[in-house]
Design a protein around this motif. Structure first.
Motif, mmCIF file in Angstrom:
data_model
loop_
_atom_site.group_PDB
_atom_site.id
_atom_site.type_symbol
_atom_site.label_atom_id
_atom_site.label_comp_id
_atom_site.label_asym_id
_atom_site.label_seq_id
_atom_site.Cartn_x
_atom_site.Cartn_y
_atom_site.Cartn_z
ATOM 1 N N LEU A 258 0.797 -1.235 0.000
ATOM 2 C CA LEU A 258 0.000 0.000 0.000
ATOM 3 C C LEU A 258 0.826 1.280 0.000
ATOM 4 C CD1 LEU A 258 -2.856 1.238 0.206
ATOM 5 C CD2 LEU A 258 -2.667 1.034 2.686
ATOM 6 N N THR A 259 1.957 1.275 0.684
ATOM 7 C CA THR A 259 2.718 2.534 0.798
ATOM 8 C C THR A 259 3.794 2.690 -0.286
ATOM 9 O OG1 THR A 259 4.325 1.580 2.328
ATOM 10 C CG2 THR A 259 2.356 2.610 3.295
ATOM 11 N N GLY A 260 3.893 1.709 -1.181
ATOM 12 C CA GLY A 260 4.848 1.842 -2.293
ATOM 13 C C GLY A 260 4.229 2.653 -3.404
ATOM 14 N N ILE B 295 -0.861 9.045 3.855
ATOM 15 C CA ILE B 295 -1.285 7.633 3.807
ATOM 16 C C ILE B 295 -0.161 6.737 4.336
ATOM 17 C CG2 ILE B 295 -1.916 5.746 2.241
ATOM 18 C CD1 ILE B 295 -3.295 7.990 0.497
ATOM 19 N N GLN B 296 1.075 7.072 3.978
ATOM 20 C CA GLN B 296 2.202 6.296 4.504
ATOM 21 C C GLN B 296 2.266 6.383 6.025
ATOM 22 O OE1 GLN B 296 5.294 8.170 2.183
ATOM 23 N NE2 GLN B 296 5.395 6.455 0.721
ATOM 24 N N ALA B 297 1.980 7.575 6.561
ATOM 25 C CA ALA B 297 2.028 7.749 8.022
ATOM 26 C C ALA B 297 0.938 6.913 8.681
ATOM 27 C CB ALA B 297 1.870 9.233 8.374
ATOM 28 N N ARG B 298 -0.245 6.867 8.056
ATOM 29 C CA ARG B 298 -1.352 6.101 8.617
ATOM 30 C C ARG B 298 -1.047 4.596 8.615
ATOM 31 N NH1 ARG B 298 -7.003 6.285 9.508
ATOM 32 N NH2 ARG B 298 -6.624 8.495 9.877
ATOM 33 N N ASP C 175 3.709 -4.757 10.141
ATOM 34 C CA ASP C 175 2.924 -5.996 10.282
ATOM 35 C C ASP C 175 1.593 -5.837 9.574
ATOM 36 O OD1 ASP C 175 4.733 -7.512 11.728
ATOM 37 O OD2 ASP C 175 4.159 -6.556 13.615
ATOM 38 N N TYR C 176 0.971 -4.696 9.808
ATOM 39 C CA TYR C 176 -0.331 -4.446 9.190
ATOM 40 C C TYR C 176 -0.189 -4.300 7.673
ATOM 41 C CZ TYR C 176 -5.031 -2.534 8.510
ATOM 42 O OH TYR C 176 -6.329 -2.329 8.085
ATOM 43 N N LEU C 177 0.844 -3.589 7.262
ATOM 44 C CA LEU C 177 1.082 -3.385 5.827
ATOM 45 C C LEU C 177 1.243 -4.732 5.111
ATOM 46 C CD1 LEU C 177 1.370 -0.856 4.092
ATOM 47 C CD2 LEU C 177 3.834 -1.005 4.401
ATOM 48 N N PHE C 178 1.981 -5.640 5.733
ATOM 49 C CA PHE C 178 2.171 -6.972 5.138
ATOM 50 C C PHE C 178 0.881 -7.775 5.178
ATOM 51 C CE2 PHE C 178 6.511 -8.215 3.874
ATOM 52 C CZ PHE C 178 7.079 -6.955 3.967
ATOM 53 N N ASP C 179 0.108 -7.590 6.258
ATOM 54 C CA ASP C 179 -1.159 -8.301 6.356
ATOM 55 C C ASP C 179 -2.114 -7.851 5.241
ATOM 56 O OD1 ASP C 179 -3.184 -9.934 7.413
ATOM 57 O OD2 ASP C 179 -4.077 -8.180 8.374
ATOM 58 N N ILE C 180 -2.121 -6.569 4.950
ATOM 59 C CA ILE C 180 -2.981 -6.059 3.866
ATOM 60 C C ILE C 180 -2.568 -6.682 2.538
ATOM 61 C CG2 ILE C 180 -3.650 -3.995 2.565
ATOM 62 C CD1 ILE C 180 -3.108 -2.396 5.209
ATOM 63 N N GLY C 181 -1.286 -6.799 2.354
ATOM 64 C CA GLY C 181 -0.799 -7.512 1.169
ATOM 65 C C GLY C 181 -0.745 -6.643 -0.083
ATOM 66 N N GLU C 182 -0.740 -7.307 -1.224
ATOM 67 C CA GLU C 182 -0.475 -6.619 -2.492
ATOM 68 C C GLU C 182 -1.579 -5.645 -2.865
ATOM 69 O OE1 GLU C 182 0.491 -9.180 -5.741
ATOM 70 O OE2 GLU C 182 2.032 -10.208 -4.577
ATOM 71 N N ASP D 157 -10.369 -1.502 5.406
ATOM 72 C CA ASP D 157 -11.192 -2.234 6.380
ATOM 73 C C ASP D 157 -12.196 -3.142 5.669
ATOM 74 O OD1 ASP D 157 -9.886 -1.096 8.477
ATOM 75 O OD2 ASP D 157 -11.426 0.435 8.900
ATOM 76 N N VAL D 158 -12.852 -2.607 4.663
ATOM 77 C CA VAL D 158 -13.857 -3.400 3.940
ATOM 78 C C VAL D 158 -13.198 -4.637 3.328
ATOM 79 C CG1 VAL D 158 -15.450 -3.416 1.967
ATOM 80 C CG2 VAL D 158 -15.336 -1.419 3.488
ATOM 81 N N TYR D 159 -12.014 -4.414 2.777
ATOM 82 C CA TYR D 159 -11.285 -5.548 2.192
ATOM 83 C C TYR D 159 -10.951 -6.589 3.263
ATOM 84 C CZ TYR D 159 -6.916 -7.984 1.062
ATOM 85 O OH TYR D 159 -5.922 -8.925 0.932
ATOM 86 N N ILE D 160 -10.388 -6.140 4.369
ATOM 87 C CA ILE D 160 -9.960 -7.075 5.425
ATOM 88 C C ILE D 160 -11.167 -7.871 5.941
ATOM 89 C CG2 ILE D 160 -8.973 -7.253 7.757
ATOM 90 C CD1 ILE D 160 -6.838 -6.385 5.863
ATOM 91 N N GLU D 161 -12.287 -7.181 6.115
ATOM 92 C CA GLU D 161 -13.474 -7.856 6.665
ATOM 93 C C GLU D 161 -14.049 -8.877 5.680
ATOM 94 O OE1 GLU D 161 -16.076 -4.593 7.564
ATOM 95 O OE2 GLU D 161 -14.539 -3.681 8.852
ATOM 96 N N ASN D 162 -13.872 -8.626 4.396
ATOM 97 C CA ASN D 162 -14.521 -9.467 3.390
ATOM 98 C C ASN D 162 -13.623 -10.510 2.739
ATOM 99 O OD1 ASN D 162 -17.460 -8.448 2.764
ATOM 100 N ND2 ASN D 162 -16.199 -6.644 3.191
#
Lengths: 563, 170
Positions: free
Chosen positions: A408-410, A434-437, A442-449, A518-523
């Motif tokens: 996400l931050t790349g 967005i990078q700061a958020r 760990d979270y960034l990797f969890d979100i993934g590509e 969030d919507v992505y993670i939940e679904n």
């Protein structure tokens, strides 16, 4: 990589002399501002918000360490000690003086660099896959033909004053990494019945009117690529619109004529040039291809037990290996992406010191060469697996090892309203917010590509249309707002994102992105990536969350009515 | 002040008169001047027989949007074909000249008129122009000295050099 011979060097030197003379005539009043403008643009020189902006060409993304050291030195001597890599692999300097540019060009020419046709309504720098020649999924190395095309585009006498800019991309892999569907001409190399050739795609483009290109010819044997491009360019030069700059790209001509009629015109024109002198000879192909032979890979490189041990011991290194190294066609080697997406820095920016560090790393670990990706990062294409730990340490110390490639931050991001005259809104502060958020790895990797692309205006230098999340700066009553698109993508299935709804203020943007995530993670199910989930559930769940409790559209109009 | 004509690498006096349609003129009705005249395409098309009968030396003026194909059968009549550049950034005239020379093998004079500037000369010469009405007020002496020789060669096949550089490598 390609080395200039006598003619290449002579033409570049003559270009420097020509531009020096043009600057002199402009300063003395012999050339008016209007007369000088296209001349300076074709040498990469814009007049921007604060100062001139100067764009240096990196043809098909390849550079050697001596060239990067020269860029470092030029940025230090004539600018503020940093530069910005663009989505066309070029390097931009934000603060040079016009009167210094001839001297900068002289220094660049000494290392076989230039700024020829990096802007203006002409044939621009040719782009390709940053992993050309080393990618595990490569069918044909596009670089020899990219160099042959570079020479053909350079000072083409018939096509120096086109209706609008013209961009060509060439790709030789299974997975298209050169955005060929969204270029004026996209060339996809392939093999058919044992013959090498191109699928020719015309009329794609991002910008104000984003359009996916259309296939004009399914298969064109490689020898004909110059004569075929001449035919396309001649049709465009003659019949492309010149009355309105926003309707002047070839994509508008292709749309207006329809791809069948456009193709008919091109094929009729090509009948005259086909098999003529522009047909590439095997001798010329071989001469150029000899510059792109494989370096002296070591047979001993395959032992990566040291790396495996380090990976298991050090999580930051493991993360970097996962995100910033890429499969190589030679066993024991990897391609490395040095991230120019350190959180809090303008995406694509690189300091002179960092350039020198990269040049040293290239010399020590990657045969003295490097590439620039259209995602605005630097690639070391030929690193031994056994050297990865050392490269990581050095890159980390230089701030070049953020493990966020494809995450996400790349972010791909244009210079935006901080620098660019065309921009409607700033883009760098949005990227940084967005990078700061999402600063938690760990979270960034969890979100993934996920690809997040930001452009400060509809010219789309930040490729927002093909970001999984796209952000576009818009002007609303003289205030900066941001329109969000979802579901865009590059690659073989390239398509444009869909607008999610009314635009947001800068302050809202980190929350908006967080809600989308969030919507992505939940679904998400199983190993679904963001894009997979998006394709399965559609845009509505995202829209509903983002605009929850926020009146818009009819509801907003009703609210206004009531007030 | 007149545009300055560069031809055969010298500054010359222009002996041709370019017929211009004033307001109210129509190609069908305007009076045709005597002498060496460059006719707009519309006048040529409307008055071809008349022009041929009373002019020995005929010139044609093509605008950027006028197609060579439409006059291809008449090229033998013209001593000179002038191609207009209303703005120097309008590059259609380069393709017009290239077509005249390369496809229709036109051997007469191909003249660039309109906003013709020093920094176009190298490209104009490459696609097949051989005379240039340099914009008034510009330095013809310097254009002659430096404009055509900005580059010593070119990569691409063109009118002035039909073989691309790669076919001429030693």
């Amino acid at each position: 990589m390609y080395k200039y011979d006598a003619i290449d060097r002579q033409l570049v030197n003559e270009r420097v002399a020509q531009f020096r003379d043009q600057v002199r005539r402009w300063q003395s009043g012999e050339l008016t501002n209007d007369e000088f403008r296209p001349l300076r643009l074709q040498n990469g020189l814009y007049i921007q918000r604060h100062a001139p902006m100067f764009r240096i060409a990196v043809p098909y993304a390849m550079m050697n360490s001596a060239q990067l050291r020269t860029l470092a030195s030029v940025a230090r001597k004539y600018d503020r000690g940093y530069g910005h890599f663009t989505t066309r692999h070029n390097l931009q300097l934000n603060w040079p003086k016009i009167e210094d540019v001839p001297d900068i060009l002289t220094e660049l020419a000494a290392v076989e660099m230039h700024a020829i046709q990096t802007s203006g309504n002409c044939l621009r720098n040719i782009t390709t896959d940053q992993f050309a020649g080393v990618a595990a999924d490569e069918i044909i190395d596009p670089r020899p033909l990219a160099e042959i095309l570079r020479q053909w585009t350079t000072f083409h006498p018939e096509f120096a004053f086109l209706p609008r800019k013209f961009k060509i991309a060439i790709s030789g892999t299974e997975e298209d990494r050169a955005v060929t569907w969204f270029h004026d001409i996209g060339l996809q190399l392939k093999q058919e019945n044992g013959e090498t050739g191109f699928t020719v795609i015309v009329g794609g483009g991002l910008g104000r009117t984003p359009i996916r290109g259309q296939v004009v010819r399914e298969f064109l044997p490689w020898q004909h690529i110059l004569s075929y491009c001449e035919a396309i360019l001649r049709v465009y030069n003659r019949f492309g619109r010149r009355d309105n700059a926003y309707k002047a790209r070839i994509k508008i001509l292709v749309q207006a004529l329809g791809v069948e009629e456009f193709t008919r015109l091109v094929e009729a024109e090509w009948e005259h040039g086909k098999d003529g002198p522009a047909t590439i000879t095997q001798a010329e192909f071989d001469r150029v291809a000899a510059h792109f032979t494989a370096p002296a890979y070591s047979a001993e490189a395959a032992d990566d037990s040291y790396i495996a041990a380090r990976r298991d011991a050090e999580k930051p290194f493991a993360r970097w290996l996962e995100r910033n190294t890429h499969a190589h066609k030679v066993a024991g080697y990897a391609a490395v992406t040095l991230s120019l997406k350190q959180h809090g820095i303008a995406p694509g920016d690189i300091t002179s010191e960092q350039m020198e560090t990269v040049a040293d790393l290239a010399d020590r670990y990657s045969f003295g060469e490097l590439r620039i990706s259209h995602e605005q990062n630097v690639i070391l294409a030929d690193v031994r697996q056994g050297d990865l730990y050392a490269v990581w340490q050095a890159a980390r110390d230089a701030g070049l090892a953020t493990p966020n490639i494809g995450l996400l931050t790349g972010i791909i991001c244009c210079p935006g309203g901080d620098f660019c005259d065309l921009a409607n809104a700033k883009s760098i502060p949005i990227a940084n917010a967005i990078q700061a958020r999402f600063d938690d790895l760990d979270y960034l990797f969890d979100i993934g590509e996920i690809d997040l692309n930001i452009s400060g205006c509809m010219n789309a230098c930040g490729h927002h249309h093909v970001g999984h999340i796209g952000v576009l700066g818009v002007d609303k009553n003289d205030a900066e707002f941001y329109q969000v698109t979802l579901g865009g993508r590059q690659g073989n299935e390239a398509k444009l994102g869909k607008v999610i709804g009314p635009s947001f203020s800068a302050g809202e943007m980190p929350d908006v992105v967080a809600k989308i995530i969030d919507v992505y993670i939940e679904n998400r199910q199983d190993e679904e990536r963001f894009l997979d989930t998006f394709d399965r559930i559609g845009i509505d769940p995202f829209k509903n969350r983002v605009y929850e409790g926020r009146a818009h559209g009819k509801a907003k109009a009703a609210e206004k009515e009531a007030a | 002040m007149m545009a300055q004509l560069i031809k055969n690498r010298t500054a010359q006096a222009d002996t041709w008169l370019t017929l211009e349609l004033a307001e109210g003129d129509t190609p069908e009705t305007l009076a045709l001047p005597a002498g060496d005249v460059i006719f707009p395409l519309a006048v040529w098309q409307a008055r071809k027989a008349e022009i041929i009968s009373c002019h020995k030396r005929i010139g044609l003026l093509l605008q950027p949007d006028e197609r060579v194909e439409d006059v291809a059968g008449d090229l033998d009549y013209f001593i000179v074909i002038a191609i207009n550049f209303p703005k120097f950034v309008d590059g259609r005239g380069y393709s017009t000249a290239a077509l005249l020379r390369q496809r229709y093998h036109y051997q007469g004079e191909v003249r660039a008129v309109g906003e013709v500037l020093h920094d176009q000369l190298f490209y104009l010469q490459r696609v097949g122009f051989d005379s240039y009405a340099l914009k008034e007020g510009k330095d013809a002496v310097y254009a002659l000295a430096a404009g055509f020789s900005a580059f010593s060669d070119g990569y691409q096949a063109s009118t002035s050099q039909p073989q691309p550089y790669f076919r001429r490598r030693a």
